[in-house]
Write a protein that holds these residues in place. Structure first.
Motif, short mmCIF file in Angstrom:
data_model
loop_
_atom_site.label_atom_id
_atom_site.label_comp_id
_atom_site.label_asym_id
_atom_site.label_seq_id
_atom_site.Cartn_x
_atom_site.Cartn_y
_atom_site.Cartn_z
N LYS A 283 0.85 -1.19 0.00
CA LYS A 283 0.00 0.00 0.00
C LYS A 283 0.88 1.24 0.00
O LYS A 283 1.67 1.45 0.93
N GLN A 284 0.72 2.06 -1.03
CA GLN A 284 1.52 3.27 -1.18
C GLN A 284 1.46 4.14 0.08
O GLN A 284 2.46 4.66 0.55
N GLY A 300 17.90 1.33 -0.95
CA GLY A 300 17.24 0.22 -1.63
C GLY A 300 16.06 0.66 -2.45
O GLY A 300 15.95 1.83 -2.83
N MET A 301 15.16 -0.28 -2.71
CA MET A 301 14.03 0.02 -3.57
C MET A 301 12.76 -0.46 -2.86
O MET A 301 12.74 -1.59 -2.34
N ILE A 302 11.73 0.40 -2.84
CA ILE A 302 10.47 -0.02 -2.24
C ILE A 302 9.43 -0.08 -3.35
O ILE A 302 9.27 0.88 -4.12
N VAL A 303 8.75 -1.21 -3.47
CA VAL A 303 7.77 -1.38 -4.56
C VAL A 303 6.45 -1.87 -3.96
O VAL A 303 6.42 -2.36 -2.83
N THR A 304 5.36 -1.73 -4.72
CA THR A 304 4.08 -2.20 -4.19
C THR A 304 3.85 -3.67 -4.54
O THR A 304 3.00 -4.34 -3.96
N TRP A 305 4.56 -4.19 -5.50
CA TRP A 305 4.44 -5.59 -5.90
C TRP A 305 5.69 -5.97 -6.68
O TRP A 305 6.29 -5.14 -7.35
N CYS A 306 6.09 -7.20 -6.59
CA CYS A 306 7.14 -7.68 -7.49
C CYS A 306 6.80 -9.13 -7.81
O CYS A 306 6.02 -9.75 -7.09
N ASN A 307 7.34 -9.64 -8.88
CA ASN A 307 7.16 -11.07 -9.13
C ASN A 307 8.14 -11.79 -8.21
O ASN A 307 9.32 -11.90 -8.49
#
Ligand SMILES: O=c1ccn([C@@H]2O[C@H](COP(=O)(O)OP(=O)(O)O[C@H]3O[C@H](CO)[C@@H](O)[C@H](O)[C@H]3O)[C@@H](O)[C@H]2O)c(=O)[nH]1
Length: 462
Positions: A283-284, A300-307
């Motif tokens: 959740k953003q 680092g990197m923060i994402v809402t979804w990754c495979n």
């Protein structure tokens, strides 16, 4: 000329149940079985949007009243799913018969145990597709057959333990959280729904051992060498390991379980650790609340979804911090990645026990008063990143998982034996057997995560 069996597969419409069920269906198709996959309309739409339609797999959808896809895990939804799903199943079973493709067996996932009754009403055999560890099914079985009182009384007492047949010694925090008293639930979980979910587990055990004269078949998403004893621990159940069913995800994110304070502590631990990372926060708005956001994004990197499977297959990945959902647990084992086990609720607590003490592929976080602080996150990340032994163990389980699913491996044999008992399948259909998506996942090496050099961390507890 022989005809192949026709198996109907239905699962609860959440990503963690649909994914293994769909992979199971695909594996059946690969060995020449006629499969009809039954799912609510909104899931079918998402599958089509994500181009997840599998060649040779017949998909039939029905409206469960949530066609917009806003799935709310409430008692009302469960009863609507049961009502609409039962009608749809009866219709499909009868139509298939009229069309000359009669159903041989109905396979159903967790949380839709009522399917067994529908099958029985239509004079058809059924089998449960259990998408958590065999160990967890054993614990639930004993909970509802003689040990419930003992387990409820554990009160999270650190000196309490229980020895169940065929299972390792379990302490209070190793039990699935749903079998503890209400008060013992981890504070992070929204547990207003727990009671009726517990009831579905009770109903499932009843469906399995309450009516059947013969031992009911339970197809378990695990493999023989991973849970050899647990698969044989309950005399009344005929458990057969047919996993790991490790598909790539296709549905979008779902509700996170974690409280803000907890996210903040993870962020603190990460910064202290200083290593590059990929952190999934679905959740953003949760991401924006982090006080150390700027420093985190530099590191680092923060994402809402990754495979997740793709990231797990990346050669630079050093550690995976996971909530220990069973799919994620299997995916980490298959990929040979050591983990920081950060269980939140349900089977995750038991999965964390198995990870740390039995398979020895990870370290479990310790919480104080229901909160895991940043220093503890840091301690566990360091232990795993430096843990050569953990990495060796992870590699060993990855090899054993590949062994289980290859042609003539234990899971491959178990699946074919199950199908062979339902009816004859042409020899030819066996010959071309491949384990497609899983193999893909196992072989996938080159994911574009160019920002990362060894070692980096993956964090996903959603
Ligand atoms: O950013 C993301 C998030 C998830 N996934 C995938 O989604 C699945 C998540 O499944 P799982 O790890 O089992 O987690 P939950 O969705 O939380 O699973 C629920 O259902 C499982 C099966 O019954 C239980 O083991 C868990 O405790 C319960 O929370 C996995 O295949 C992941 O690879 C992604 O690919 N990317």
């Amino acid at each position: 000329m022989t005809t192949s069996p026709h198996i109907l597969v239905i699962s609860f419409p959440g990503q963690s149940h649909i994914n293994p069920a769909l992979q199971f269906a695909k594996n059946l198709v690969k060995i020449g079985v006629d499969v009809t996959f039954v799912t609510p309309l909104f899931v079918h739409r998402r599958m089509k949007n994500a181009s997840r339609v599998v060649q040779g797999l017949n998909i039939v959808s029905f409206s469960d009243g949530s066609d917009d896809g806003l799935l709310l895990i409430t008692e009302h939804y469960f009863s609507e799913l049961r009502r609409t799903g039962s009608e749809a199943l009866k219709q499909i079973i009868r139509t298939s018969s009229l069309e000359g493709r009669p159903i041989s067996c109905v396979v159903y996932s967790l949380l839709v145990e009522w399917v067994a009754e529908v099958a029985r009403g239509e004079q058809l055999p059924s089998a449960e597709l259990w998408d958590q560890p065999a160990t967890v099914l054993d614990i639930y079985y004993h909970h509802f057959n003689g040990y419930g009182e003992d387990m409820r009384n554990c009160n999270n007492d650190p000196s309490w333990s229980i020895k169940l047949p065929g299972l390792p010694l379990l302490h209070a925090g190793d039990l699935p959280s749903l079998v503890n008293d209400e008060d013992n639930k981890p504070s992070l979980v929204h547990d207003e729904n727990n009671k009726f979910i517990v009831k579905t587990f009770e109903d499932l055990i009843d469906v399995l051992v309450g009516h059947e004269k013969t031992k009911p078949i339970v197809l378990v998403n695990t493999f023989d060498s991973l849970e050899f004893e647990a698969l044989r621990a309950v005399e009344k159940l005929n458990m057969r390991a047919i996993g790991p069913l490790v598909p790539s995800a296709f549905l979008e994110g779902k509700d996170p379980y974690l409280a803000e304070a907890q996210m903040e502590e993870i962020g603190r631990g990460l910064l202290k650790c200083g290593m590059p990372f990929l952190w999934v926060i679905n959740k953003q708005q949760d991401k924006e609340k982090l006080s150390c956001m700027k420093e985190l994004e530099e590191k680092g990197m923060i994402v809402t979804w990754c495979n997740q499977l793709e990231v797990l297959a990346h050669p630079s990945l050093g550690c995976f911090l996971t909530h220990c959902g069973w799919n994620s647990t299997l995916e980490s084992l298959v990929s040979g990645v050591p983990v920081v086990a950060y269980p939140v609720w349900t089977d995750q607590t038991t999965n964390a026990k198995l990870i740390q003490d039995i398979w020895e592929t990870g370290v479990r976080v310790k919480s104080k008063n229901g909160v895991v602080d940043g220093d503890e996150v840091h301690r566990c990340l360091e232990l795993v990143m430096r843990g050569a032994e953990l990495r060796r163990n992870a590699k060993k389980w990855s090899d054993l998982a590949k062994e289980a699913i290859r042609e003539s491996g234990s899971s491959d044999k178990n699946l074919k034996a199950f199908v062979a008992e339902l009816g004859s399948v042409t020899e030819k259909s066996f010959v071309n057997h491949v384990v497609d998506a899983l193999k893909c996942a196992l072989d996938a090496k080159h994911v574009t995560l160019s920002k990362f050099l060894y070692p980096f961390l993956l964090l996903n507890i959603s």
